[in-house]
Design an enzyme around this catalytic site. Structure first.
Site, PDB file in Angstrom:
ATOM      1  N   ASN A  52       0.922  -1.151   0.117  1.00 32.65           N
ATOM      2  CA  ASN A  52      -0.005  -0.085  -0.075  1.00 32.65           C
ATOM      3  C   ASN A  52       0.813   1.284  -0.259  1.00 32.65           C
ATOM      4  OD1 ASN A  52       0.725  -0.585   2.733  1.00 32.65           O
ATOM      5  ND2 ASN A  52      -0.743   1.054   3.425  1.00 32.65           N
TER       6      ASN A  52
ATOM      7  N   CYS B 194       1.853   3.198   2.467  1.00 37.88           N
ATOM      8  CA  CYS B 194       2.598   3.358   3.599  1.00 37.88           C
ATOM      9  C   CYS B 194       3.701   1.851   3.845  1.00 37.88           C
ATOM     10  CB  CYS B 194       1.989   3.680   4.719  1.00 37.88           C
ATOM     11  SG  CYS B 194       1.227   5.146   4.568  1.00 37.88           S
TER      12      CYS B 194
ATOM     13  N   GLU C  73       2.796  -1.209   4.811  1.00 34.77           N
ATOM     14  CA  GLU C  73       2.723  -2.044   5.844  1.00 34.77           C
ATOM     15  C   GLU C  73       1.457  -3.071   5.469  1.00 34.77           C
ATOM     16  OE1 GLU C  73      -0.638   0.866   6.977  1.00 34.77           O
ATOM     17  OE2 GLU C  73       1.327   0.853   5.844  1.00 34.77           O
TER      18      GLU C  73
END
Length: 835
Positions: A489, A491, A493
């Site tokens: 995604n 970010c 994670e």
């Protein structure tokens, strides 16, 4: 603090006794958002309060009547008490005129906070007091319960509003509990917390009114309770009665034991917005037309709903030719422009991260698309990020270079090798080397040159991020051989499958670890309870999420992926009088991750035990074979092995409701409302500074400032200690020298002062219990000569690879050698995954 009664119907303001006692939390009067969000909600809100004449003629009369009414007596009394407390601290900011209106009181608080906030640098009590003033400004403008329920601007979902009305007596009882038990702690958090609530999360209503703090938590809890199915309710609280379910959610939310993601806090219970945070897309475009269609049809609707996007464009891998003269960069430029346009009028900007593998023919252009590295404006893409989905083979070849082997090469391929994207592990390595032998590569370069290009771009532009393709596939809950995962995604994670017809979609919440402290110790039972509540809460919200595309709906339906994270790890360690480097802190770190996973999985299994069906494809997953996320890791020590064995048996018999459970996200936004450290990272600085259109906002490290006050009871000595810290760039070690082990100040290191290998090792300690991934950033200080060697960064990436981490690097944050030690905000970040 005496209880506050909920507002009766039609009342202008609730009876609220004078606020006394310890300093409480507050929100600042003017914009405190990054320049990207300007004009921000808070600035617009204050503009409507201070200068209603600028409002539309239709809205102005109602706004004038409300704002020109006298400030509620309880707020005026509380404000007088807070101003008296400030005078006792040596700060006389005057007082509003007797009988001041709501508008005048709000304007006075604005000016007072603007004048006081600079003193936060030397006195943490002023920081907290400013927060209290902002809370009072919120209270001066809050709507009564009936106006809130009926607000067209708020637009509550009819079923949610009806449930609150039907159970109003129970809701009002919860509100009395809130003002008596939960609000004092919220009120005492600090200025940034209060600002974040007012600027971002409390809804603005008609005629200058705003959503009250208690109404905010009612909205979240009522929305979740209304969406909670009977099995979920029984797992949550043992009862399927709406009032009991509402109470369970309300108490967990109001005490900040759990903190929902930003989309949930903004839109839960409202007939607008999307509740999911993270979207993973792999549309597999092969031509420019297909790529543009994917951007407009799939990416744009998600961005318009403020979701963050991870987009794989590995399949678009054409070398420049007559019908494709600029390769991937023309498509990225279009994506960049679209992202900028969508964010230009957004109160909550989001973003896109484009995923390619490091053998992509245009990878060097991608690495050079941001900042000063862009060759010209037509190639500049400053509004999007990139991430390298990196196979093990890259690191293996770099290790050969480190071992002294000469002329180790890295080969780039175009779409003739597109099938490599579907392979991982030994299968990928064998095919990659076969294609090299066939001479199908479009270019080869020394492996160290490729490594340098990656590090240079990360250090200079903040991108690319770097993820380990093979680790993500190796630990996934289903077999991905021949159909490798292709993206994460925004970010880094979330780890999910994405196909042209099915997006990966993840709904997020975090457990606030400082809320699990009790009696000077960490309460693992409290963590487990919070994890269970978070799991049920997110599952309930998932049912009513308004997903922007059909592929997103399908992704939620099939996997029901949870992303339950944590925040405040460093704050918790400090509260327990430990240093992050202490062996006890290392043990606590791993134990917290284990307990978090157990709590979420236990709740998910119980949902199936109570009659809900397992996620689609459970029978083909590793869970069905009794395999847990940590089983693929070596030397894992479990706190209570027998309970995990029992959980395996339960899963084999009943299944598990969710396909995924734990994701450790950055929590940039939500940790501001709790005043906790972000996610699992150490705090960046002991004095955070953010410059906005209304001046500088300072956020001191409150535990450090409170420790200084205890160590230096004489004010002149304390001020001298603060001055030493100021001169030493807020580094305790630089200000006070090498302190003996156990000294109260020795533990106050920042992320830049910790050994980065230690922080990577702590990620590895958590990794067996994180079935998604961890947004791990690197925090590096530039040497005195201003030269940060790429080999240093590559050494850390190699360590992350060798330890089997899935995320090798989110941001690479650099503190300049000439930095004043005050970490500045304003970076382009996504508030969807950051919570």
């Amino acid at each position: 603090m005496p209880p506050r009664a909920p507002r009766p119907a039609g009342a202008v303001s609730p009876p609220f006794p004078p606020l006394a006692g310890p300093p409480l939390k507050a929100r600042a009067p003017r914009a405190r958002d990054s320049p990207l969000t300007s004009p921000c909600r808070a600035h617009a809100a204050m503009a409507s309060v201070v200068a209603p004449a600028a409002s539309s003629s239709a809205a102005a009369p109602g706004a004038d009547a409300f704002l020109d009414a006298a400030c509620p007596e309880d707020v005026a009394r509380a404000l007088a008490a807070e101003l008296e407390a400030l005078r006792a601290l040596g700060h006389d900011v005057g007082a509003p005129a007797p009988g001041a209106s709501r508008r005048e009181a709000a304007l006075f608080i604005t000016r007072a906070v603007d004048g006081l906030k600079a003193f936060s640098r030397v006195d943490e009590r002023v920081y907290v007091a400013c927060g209290k003033l902002v809370h009072l400004r919120v209270r001066s403008r809050e709507a009564d319960l009936d106006a809130w329920l009926a607000s067209p601007e708020l637009a509550l979902i009819p079923a949610v509003a009806a449930a609150v009305r039907r159970h109003r007596a129970r809701v009002e009882a919860a509100l009395r509990w809130f003002w008596r038990e939960a609000y004092p702690a919220l009120y005492a958090r600090g200025l940034q917390s209060a600002l974040k609530y007012e600027e971002m999360y409390l809804a603005r209503l008609e005629h200058g009114r705003c959503e009250a703090m208690d109404q905010f938590f009612v909205r979240l809890a009522a929305a979740a309770a209304t969406a909670t199915r009977r099995p979920m309710a029984l797992v949550l609280c043992g009862s399927d009665a709406w009032p009991e379910v509402f109470d369970a959610y309300f108490r967990a939310l109001a005490t900040q034991a759990i903190v929902p993601a930003t989309p949930l806090m903004l839109f839960a219970g409202r007939a607008r917005g999307s509740l999911a945070s993270c979207y993973l897309l792999n549309p597999l475009p092969r031509t420019t037309e297909e790529a543009v269609r994917a951007i407009t049809d799939e990416v744009a609707p998600i961005l318009l709903r403020r979701g963050g996007v991870g987009l794989s464009l590995q399949s678009f891998n054409r070398t420049p030719s007559g019908d494709c003269t600029r390769g991937i960069m023309a498509v990225l430029k279009a994506l960049d422009s679209m992202t900028a346009a969508i964010n230009s009028d957004s109160e909550r900007p989001t973003g896109v991260c484009v995923y390619v593998e490091p053998w992509h023919a245009d990878v060097r252009a991608v690495l050079n698309m941001r900042g000063m590295l862009a060759a010209d404006e037509s190639l500049r893409c400053d509004n999007i990020f990139s991430c390298l989905w990196t196979p093990d083979l890259f690191f293996q070849r770099y290790q050969r270079h480190l071992d002294g082997e000469r002329a180790v090469k890295w080969t780039l391929f175009d779409d003739r090798a597109s099938h490599l994207a579907s392979l991982h592990g030994p299968d990928f390595a064998r095919e990659y080397e076969r294609l090299e032998r066939l001479g199908l590569g479009v270019e080869s370069l020394p492996i160290q040159d490729m490594a340098f290009l990656i590090v240079r771009s990360a250090v200079m532009t903040g991108s690319p991020f770097l993820m380990m393709k093979d680790a993500c596939n190796r630990h996934f809950h289903t077999d991905t051989r021949g159909a490798a995962l292709a993206t994460s995604n925004l970010c880094t994670e979330i780890v999910q499958r994405a196909t042209p017809g099915e997006n990966g979609v993840c709904n997020l919440a975090s457990v606030n670890l400082p809320a699990c402290l009790a009696g000077g110790a960490f309460d693992f039972a409290a963590l487990r309870r919070a994890a269970r509540v978070a799991a049920v809460f997110v599952n309930a919200m998932m049912r009513i999420g308004n997903y922007p595309t059909g592929a997103s709906v399908e992704g939620v339906r099939r996997s029901r992926s949870l992303g339950i994270g944590l925040q405040g790890l460093h704050t918790t360690v400090l509260a327990l009088d430990m240093d992050m480097a202490d062996p006890a802190a290392r043990r606590l770190n791993a134990a917290i991750a284990e307990e978090l996973l157990y709590g979420v999985m236990d709740a998910s299994v119980e949902l199936c035990e109570r009659g809900l069906r397992p996620f689609d494809g459970f029978e083909h997953s590793r869970y069905a074979r009794g395999v847990m996320p940590f089983d693929a890791y070596e030397r894992v020590s479990l706190r209570e092995p027998m309970r995990w064995d029992a959980l395996r048996v339960r899963i084999a018999e009943h299944g598990v409701y969710n396909a995924q459970f734990v994701a450790l996200m950055p929590t940039v936004s939500s940790s501001q409302v709790t005043e906790s450290s972000e996610g699992f990272s150490p705090t960046f600085t002991n004095m955070f500074s953010k410059v906005t259109i209304s001046g500088e906002l300072l956020r001191p490290n409150l535990p450090l400032m409170e420790t200084l006050r205890r160590l230096f009871p004489r004010e002149c000595a304390r001020r001298d200690a603060v001055a030493r810290l100021e001169r030493a760039q807020w580094s305790v070690a630089a200000a006070f020298g090498e302190l003996p082990a156990g000294h109260p100040l020795a533990k106050f290191k920042t992320a830049f002062e910790y050994d980065q290998e230690l922080l990577i090792d702590m990620c590895a300690d958590r990794a067996p219990f994180v079935d998604h991934s961890q947004s791990m950033s690197l925090f590096l200080t530039e040497p005195a000569d201003g030269k940060l060697h790429a080999s240093r960064v590559m050494g850390l990436l190699m360590r992350a690879y060798n330890l089997g981490l899935k995320t090798g690097m989110y941001y690479c944050k650099i503190r300049k050698a000439t930095n004043n030690g005050v970490f500045t905000g304003g970076d382009l970040v996504c508030t969807s995954c950051h919570l």
